[in-house]
Design a protein around this motif. Structure first.
Motif: not given
Length: 436
Positions: A105-108, A245-250, A92-99
């Protein structure tokens, strides 16, 4: 096909109902599910080993071997569910390190914790389902998933938005709906196995005390290459989600829309792939290799016809489908371009899934494992990365890379099926002539 599609409809309902909350919640569901899908692919891949074994035993009318497949398959599914759930808690913590965007991430994370727990009932259900599929009794999985989807949608309505006296839990509510619906599927199948005449012979003398290392090894040797086949494919789609996700939220939200649509048509292919596994496995048990080859190619042709309709449908409705999920014009615009590419790779994606099912029926899994690794990670990933980050294509470039990898997989796998079946027929002919 409906049984497989029903499992994806749970995700469709979550995506549509969460999408009404905005782009960030939809992207959070995408991020959590993309990571979970890696674990799910490994678990389901192992359970796929059950189908060819029971299909072969059923073709040979070997009840004792069929009962052993059930005992070992259900136990393995339960253990896998627990192991993968624990693994997801550590991952689970890996989501915080995925840029990834911080709000996503907070919602996920809380949503991820709930759906990780649902791995346990889902894999137990999958063990029962693959056994029933191997006996050609596929309607029960369809019935279970239809009712499960109704339960999921109803719970989503109350728990996501906080209707009636239920609290407003937003995407966590969607996770709870998924968990409850998957528990129901297990309860449903236990009831079916205990009450239906077709399953009762396999429950006589059923005991986990009969577990043997030999049968566990057989399931493992069939299961781990199949699990890795699915892992290599699912993981490249996960990589595309992360790169989006690295390209943007949209971009990530649009990617989730296109991916969810493509997943639904893919599950049709998986369902037909199970048909290929069962029918090829039956003929393998009967040692009728000419019929085996004919049946295999007939199913492959059927898949091409079905996917041609899907491809045309995607391309014609590319500007309409995204609005089902979200009313953000920028997300819709990006998703429309991705749906065109998803339409283009329908033929390759469906075809390679069904050919893999045929090879699984032959219990040929190790070479296809290598083929899928080459197609997705040696050929596909570098193309995805280059087109996505070093050209103006952006997210569309990522999906063109997927198209190339799926096409490479389809070509190599059908060559493999052709060579194996021709060899089986020739060897059988030589053996027959020697007896004469």
């Amino acid at each position: 096909m409906l049984g497989q599609l029903g499992q994806v409809f749970v995700g469709l309902a979550d995506n549509i109902m969460v999408g009404r909350l905005g782009a960030a919640p939809l992207a959070a569901v995408s991020l959590a599910n993309s990571i979970l899908f890696i674990a799910l692919s490994l678990g389901i891949g192992f359970t796929f080993a059950i189908t060819p074994l029971i299909a072969e035993a059923d073709g040979a009318k070997d009840l004792k071997r069929g009962r052993a497949v059930l005992e070992h398959g259900v136990l393995m599914s339960f253990i896998l569910g627990i192991v993968l759930f624990i693994a997801m808690l550590f991952i689970q913590p890996i989501m915080k390190w995925m840029d990834q965007p911080e709000e996503v991430v907070t919602l996920a994370i809380p949503y991820f914790q709930v759906i990780s727990l649902s791995l346990i009932p889902l894999l137990i259900f999958q063990g029962f389902k693959q056994f029933a599929d191997g006996l050609s009794l596929t309607k029960f999985a369809m019935q279970a998933t239809i009712v499960a989807n109704i339960i999921n949608v109803v719970l989503n309505y109350f728990l996501i938005y906080g209707h009636w006296f239920f609290p407003r839990l937003e995407i966590v509510g969607a996770g709870i709906g998924t968990l409850v619906s998957r528990v129901f599927m297990v309860v449903f199948f236990i009831y079916i196995f205990r009450t239906r005449k077709a399953f009762k012979p396999f429950l006589r003398k059923f005991s986990f005390a009969n577990i043997s290392k030999k049968m566990l090894a057989k399931i493992y040797n069939l299961g781990y290459p199949t699990a890795l086949q699915m892992f290599f494919e699912v993981s490249i789609f996960t990589a595309v989600v992360l790169m989006a996700g690295m390209l943007g939220v949209n971009e990530q939200a649009a990617n989730q829309i296109a991916l969810n649509l493509a997943s639904m048509t893919f599950m049709i292919a998986v369902g037909l792939g199970v048909t290929a596994t069962v029918r090829v496995g039956n003929q393998k048990g009967l040692k009728n290799y000419k019929a085996l080859r004919r049946i295999g190619f007939s199913i492959f042709l059927l898949m091409i016809v079905i996917d041609a309709f899907f491809a045309i449908g995607f391309i014609l409705t590319k500007d309409l489908l995204p609005w089902i999920y979200i009313d953000n014009i920028e997300v819709v615009s990006i998703a429309s371009s991705l749906i065109v590419v998803a339409g283009l790779f329908q033929l390759s994606d469906g075809f390679q899934a069904v050919v893999l099912g045929g090879l699984r029926g032959l219990q040929d899994v190790k070479k296809p494992m290598i083929i899928t690794f080459i197609a997705y990670w040696v050929i596909g990933f570098p193309v995805c990365y280059y087109l996505g980050f070093h050209t103006s294509l952006g997210t569309s470039g990522l999906w063109y890379g997927l198209l190339i990898s799926l096409t490479a997989s389809a070509i190599m796998l059908i060559i493999r099926f052709h060579l194996i079946t021709k060899k089986l027929i020739n060897n059988d002919l030589i053996e027959h002539n020697d007896k004469m």
